[in-house]
Design an enzyme around this catalytic site. Structure first.
Site, PDB file in Angstrom:
ATOM      1  N   LYS A 192       0.857  -1.187   0.000  1.00 24.26           N
ATOM      2  CA  LYS A 192       0.000   0.000   0.000  1.00 24.26           C
ATOM      3  C   LYS A 192       0.894   1.238   0.000  1.00 24.26           C
ATOM      4  CE  LYS A 192      -2.706   3.372   1.637  1.00 24.26           C
ATOM      5  NZ  LYS A 192      -2.198   4.725   1.930  1.00 24.26           N
ATOM      6  N   GLU A 267       8.863   1.432  11.466  1.00 21.40           N
ATOM      7  CA  GLU A 267       9.980   2.374  11.352  1.00 21.40           C
ATOM      8  C   GLU A 267       9.350   3.754  11.359  1.00 21.40           C
ATOM      9  OE1 GLU A 267      12.208   5.099  10.356  1.00 21.40           O
ATOM     10  OE2 GLU A 267      12.155   4.315   8.319  1.00 21.40           O
ATOM     11  N   CYS A 302      13.378  10.628   7.589  1.00 26.22           N
ATOM     12  CA  CYS A 302      13.164  10.310   8.999  1.00 26.22           C
ATOM     13  C   CYS A 302      14.458  10.394   9.804  1.00 26.22           C
ATOM     14  CB  CYS A 302      12.522   8.936   9.146  1.00 26.22           C
ATOM     15  SG  CYS A 302      13.417   7.603   8.330  1.00 26.22           S
ATOM     16  N   GLU A 400       9.455  16.413  15.554  1.00 30.43           N
ATOM     17  CA  GLU A 400       9.838  16.160  14.165  1.00 30.43           C
ATOM     18  C   GLU A 400       9.085  17.105  13.238  1.00 30.43           C
ATOM     19  OE1 GLU A 400      10.758  12.315  11.387  1.00 30.43           O
ATOM     20  OE2 GLU A 400       8.849  12.302  12.462  1.00 30.43           O
TER      21      GLU A 400
END
Length: 498
Positions: A192, A267, A302, A400
């Site tokens: 996906k 992750e 990331c 973040e």
């Protein structure tokens, strides 16, 4: 005479590009069952690229059923490791043959510079697929020492149906980190992709079939969060691997527990610290590396080095170098090969990043950048932005942002730097710059991060190293032989011989 692959070349190719927007289920491209579609829009200029099948729960059910049938029939799982290797290598060769087309799709769909997709993302995807293909016939089980009356083995068996839910920042590469080991191990896969960048994933599905991967073994369902949620709750999915935000990761883990306790590999985010000590061997190189660590891919990484921790005595020199280097990361048109920095994925993400810049202006000193730019008549572009924060607990130094925003924090001692580096909820990556082996050894041991670089930052592309994080950056590891085992079950077989 070979054609020059300049801006005009890529613009011309983009105008002739044939784009597939249908889902790929059980070996065929199909529309969503209800006919629903959504537009994939380019962050380059905001223009629509293709109508893409908006897959819902019923489409997910069909994809999972196809994956289950193919797995149970053994059309892939029962092939020898050597045979799976051959097919995967053929698929990798087809990706290489279509590399320009796939790179162009990624640039149009995600706003990444064409130099990045041709020079990094596609080669990295191909390398990943080749690496796991080459690994799979070289791993072995165990024969434990036991009572002479018994003989036993410990073997790895494929899990079954693996769902991979992947992000938009590296559409194919992040997908390959999941599907390559999962397929190499003998599983069937439902991929996906993000609804923000689904086009390259849909394209490679047809190439998978062409390479000889049997129908039902590799399926791609595009759609929004509803499709991902359906996969996480599906009772016939044996494992789900996800890269993305912590919020969605928690939902996936909760849904897995609420359904069939499927294996979950996550992750998630990062707020990585890049520590530069006063005895750094090369301040100019540290500045260049720090800029690349946050401004590459528009900061949408990331493991981006979003916090630059600088020992106070060299702060003036390093920041001066950094400000100069950052001028080279001004955004340009992504289809111009000279462009180093492209577009933010969409205006929603740009708005989010800009909201953090406004917060930062209240909490820290803005050293450079911070402005939206208008390129290609529209699109989502932002200047590289650098803050100097006196307070290491400021929001922009801990949350973040996922954009080209760097926060510089000064420190006096190594212990202070390590404490600042470890204070966030994340633990994905870190770096330390020093000429002293004791400093290096202390820092690499005490930094709570899955990857620690020394006198560099994310400069080596090598599948031999596992990638993943401590704390709320997730669990499990992508890449390396460790990743292959994530997609298998261990089985002990014990035989009484006499």
């Amino acid at each position: 005479m070979p054609q020059i692959k300049d801006h005009a070349y890529w613009l011309e190719r983009s105008e002739k590009l044939q784009i597939e927007g249908r889902a790929f289920i059980d070996g065929a491209y199909v529309d969503a069952c209800n006919g629903a579609t959504f537009w994939s829009q380019s962050p380059i200029d905001g223009k629509p690229l293709a109508a893409v099948a908006l897959c819902a729960e019923v489409d997910v059910d069909l994809a999972v059923a196809a994956a289950r049938r193919s797995f149970d029939a053994g059309v892939w799982a029962d092939k020898s490791a050597r045979d799976r290797k051959a097919v995967l290598l053929k698929w990798a060769a087809l990706l290489e043959a279509h590399a320009e087309e796939l790179a162009l799709l990624e640039s149009l769909d995600s706003g990444k510079p064409i130099g990045d997709t041709t020079g990094g993302d596609l080669p990295g995807t191909i390398y990943c697929l080749q690496w796991f293909a080459e690994l799979v016939d070289k791993v072995h089980g165990e024969v434990p020492a036991t009572d002479p009356q018994f003989f036993g083995t410990v073997t790895h068996q494929a899990l079954g149906v693996v769902a991979a839910v992947v992000p938009w920042n590296y559409p194919l590469l992040m997908a390959a980190w999941k599907f390559a080991p999962a397929l190499a191990a003998g599983n069937s896969v439902v991929l996906k992709p993000s609804e923000k960048s689904p086009l390259s994933a849909l394209r490679i599905a047809g190439l998978a079939l062409q390479a000889g991967i049997p129908a039902g073994v590799f399926n791609v369902v595009a759609g929004d969060g509803a499709a991902g949620r359906a996969l996480s709750l599906h009772p016939d999915v044996d494992c789900i691997a996800f890269t993305g935000s912590g919020k969605v990761g928690r939902e996936i883990a909760k849904n897995a527990a609420a359904s069939n306790l499927k294996r979950v590999w996550l992750e998630l985010g990062g707020k990585s610290a890049n520590i530069v000590m006063a005895d750094c061997p090369d301040i100019a190189q540290a500045a260049r590396s720090a800029a690349a660590a946050i401004f590459s891919n528009m900061g949408q990484i990331c493991s981006a080095g979003s916090r630059l921790l600088v020992q106070r005595s060299i702060a003036t020199a390093l920041i001066g170098e950094l400000l100069e280097v950052s001028k080279g990361y001004q955004p340009g048109h992504p289809l111009d090969p000279q462009t180093v920095t492209g577009a933010i994925i969409d205006n929603a993400q740009l708005d989010r990043v800009c909201s953090y810049i406004e917060i930062g202006k209240q909490q820290a000193q803005l050293l450079s950048g911070g402005n939206r730019l208008s390129l290609a008549d529209a699109g989502a572009y932002l200047e590289p932005t650098i803050f100097l924060a006196e307070d290491a607990s400021a929001r922009i130094a801990n949350e973040e942002i996922f954009g080209p925003v760097l926060v510089v924090i000064l420190f006096d001692t190594l212990d202070e730097a390590i404490a600042i580096a470890n204070q966030t909820e994340y633990g994905l990556a870190a770096a330390v710059w020093s000429s002293d082996i004791k400093t290096i050894r202390t820092a690499t041991r005490k930094l709570k991060a899955g990857t620690v670089w020394v006198n560099c930052y994310d400069e080596l592309v090598d599948m031999n190293f596992p990638f993943g994080g401590f704390k709320e950056s997730g669990n499990g590891r992508d890449n390396s032989a460790h990743a292959l085992s994530k997609y298998t079950e261990l089985k002990s077989t014990i035989i009484r011989c006499c």
